[in-house]
Design an enzyme around this catalytic site. Structure first.
Site, mmCIF file in Angstrom:
data_model
loop_
_atom_site.group_PDB
_atom_site.id
_atom_site.type_symbol
_atom_site.label_atom_id
_atom_site.label_comp_id
_atom_site.label_asym_id
_atom_site.label_seq_id
_atom_site.Cartn_x
_atom_site.Cartn_y
_atom_site.Cartn_z
ATOM 1 N N GLY A 1 0.303 1.224 2.766
ATOM 2 C CA GLY A 1 0.496 0.806 4.156
ATOM 3 C C GLY A 1 -0.200 -0.485 4.536
ATOM 4 N N LYS A 2 -0.340 -1.402 3.577
ATOM 5 C CA LYS A 2 -1.010 -2.672 3.859
ATOM 6 C C LYS A 2 -0.303 -3.460 4.957
ATOM 7 C CE LYS A 2 -0.675 -4.220 -0.357
ATOM 8 N NZ LYS A 2 -0.023 -3.042 -0.981
ATOM 9 N N LYS B 1 2.133 -12.897 3.338
ATOM 10 C CA LYS B 1 2.357 -11.902 2.283
ATOM 11 C C LYS B 1 2.565 -12.747 1.041
ATOM 12 C CE LYS B 1 3.723 -7.983 0.239
ATOM 13 N NZ LYS B 1 3.019 -6.694 0.178
ATOM 14 N N THR C 1 7.757 -8.523 -4.039
ATOM 15 C CA THR C 1 8.806 -8.119 -4.966
ATOM 16 C C THR C 1 9.750 -7.153 -4.248
ATOM 17 O OG1 THR C 1 7.540 -6.243 -5.836
ATOM 18 C CG2 THR C 1 7.224 -8.373 -6.916
ATOM 19 N N GLU D 1 -2.058 -10.742 3.109
ATOM 20 C CA GLU D 1 -1.771 -9.447 2.491
ATOM 21 C C GLU D 1 -1.405 -9.626 1.030
ATOM 22 O OE1 GLU D 1 1.536 -5.907 2.446
ATOM 23 O OE2 GLU D 1 1.415 -7.140 4.252
ATOM 24 N N GLY D 2 -2.018 -8.807 0.186
ATOM 25 C CA GLY D 2 -1.743 -8.877 -1.240
ATOM 26 C C GLY D 2 -0.514 -8.077 -1.630
ATOM 27 N N PRO E 1 -3.288 6.143 12.910
ATOM 28 C CA PRO E 1 -2.388 7.298 12.845
ATOM 29 C C PRO E 1 -0.979 6.873 12.460
ATOM 30 C CG PRO E 1 -2.783 6.683 15.128
ATOM 31 C CD PRO E 1 -3.682 5.815 14.295
#
Length: 240
Positions: free
Chosen positions: A15-16, A38, A42, A116-117, A214
């Site tokens: 959930g990154k 990002k 892929t 983000e990785g 949440p």
């Protein structure tokens, strides 16, 4: 001051992108100028020969950026595999310098940049063929970017081991960790693992829990921002 974080996870699918979106919306609600990347995606949709990065597109929307997707997601691959494998199949180079050019361009535009990785720390990105066994991993990218890490982890069974291993791998590279965020990427089961893991993690790790996100039933900008402000330590996130 130019600041930011590298958002990584204990695994693929943790959930990154949702957590990055939540931080973006909370920062925007606080009046901050924030952008996102990002770096590699892929599994991109191929539409008439153009690769569309769904995560990169979501982050651009959440951050309300008008930047090109080539800056936000400089490396796009079609096969839903590790970048190393997908790039070999597609005969496309994972150009690390291209990532850094995009990174430096966006850093100049925003007060905060959330990067983000892809997958977890030890996902291989490429290999320098002239050097025997010289692989370049997500962890190396984080180290070279010099950003502190926010680790996204699960509340479910197995998360203690995954979280501790990831933090140990970051520590071994002397990478600064701001803290971790527990993300409910699925509806809560309310089982014993979910109920006890957050407290056990607090006891076991030496970096703070920055919040618990949440499960979100819809990706509404206002809702995500409000949920983040309610559940995250926003002041800690803003303060580097």
């Amino acid at each position: 001051m130019k600041a930011g974080y590298f958002i990584t996870g204990t695994d693929t699918g943790v959930g990154k992108t949702i957590v990055t979106s939540a931080i973006l919306r909370s920062f925007i609600k606080k009046g901050l100028k924030v952008g996102a990347m990002k770096v590699i995606e892929t599994g991109c949709l191929n539409k008439d020969g153009i690769l569309l990065p769904s995560d990169g597109m979501l982050l651009r929307d959440m951050a309300e950026m008008n930047d090109s997707l080539d800056l936000i997601t400089p490396i796009k691959l079609e096969n839903p595999l590790s970048p190393l494998v997908a790039s070999r199949i597609e005969e496309i180079e994972v150009d690390i310098e291209r990532i850094f050019r995009a990174f430096e361009t966006l850093q100049k535009k925003y007060d905060y940049l959330l990067v983000e990785g892809v997958g977890g720390l030890m996902v291989p990105l490429n290999k320098e063929e002239k050097k025997k066994s010289m692989f370049y991993f997500v962890r190396d990218l984080i180290k070279d970017m010099g950003l502190p890490v926010i680790l996204v982890t699960r509340p479910t069974l197995g998360t203690i081991n995954h979280t501790l291993l990831t933090l140990e791998a970051l520590k071994n590279k002397k990478i600064s960790v701001k803290g971790y965020i527990i993300n409910f990427s699925e509806p809560a089961k309310n089982d014993i693992a979910e109920k006890t893991n957050p407290q056990v993690l607090k006891e076991l790790v030496d970096v703070p829990c920055l919040g618990i996100l949440p499960y979100l039933t819809e990706l509404n900008k206002d809702k995500i921002g409000e949920t983040a402000i309610k559940n995250f330590d926003i002041e800690a996130l803003i303060s580097l």
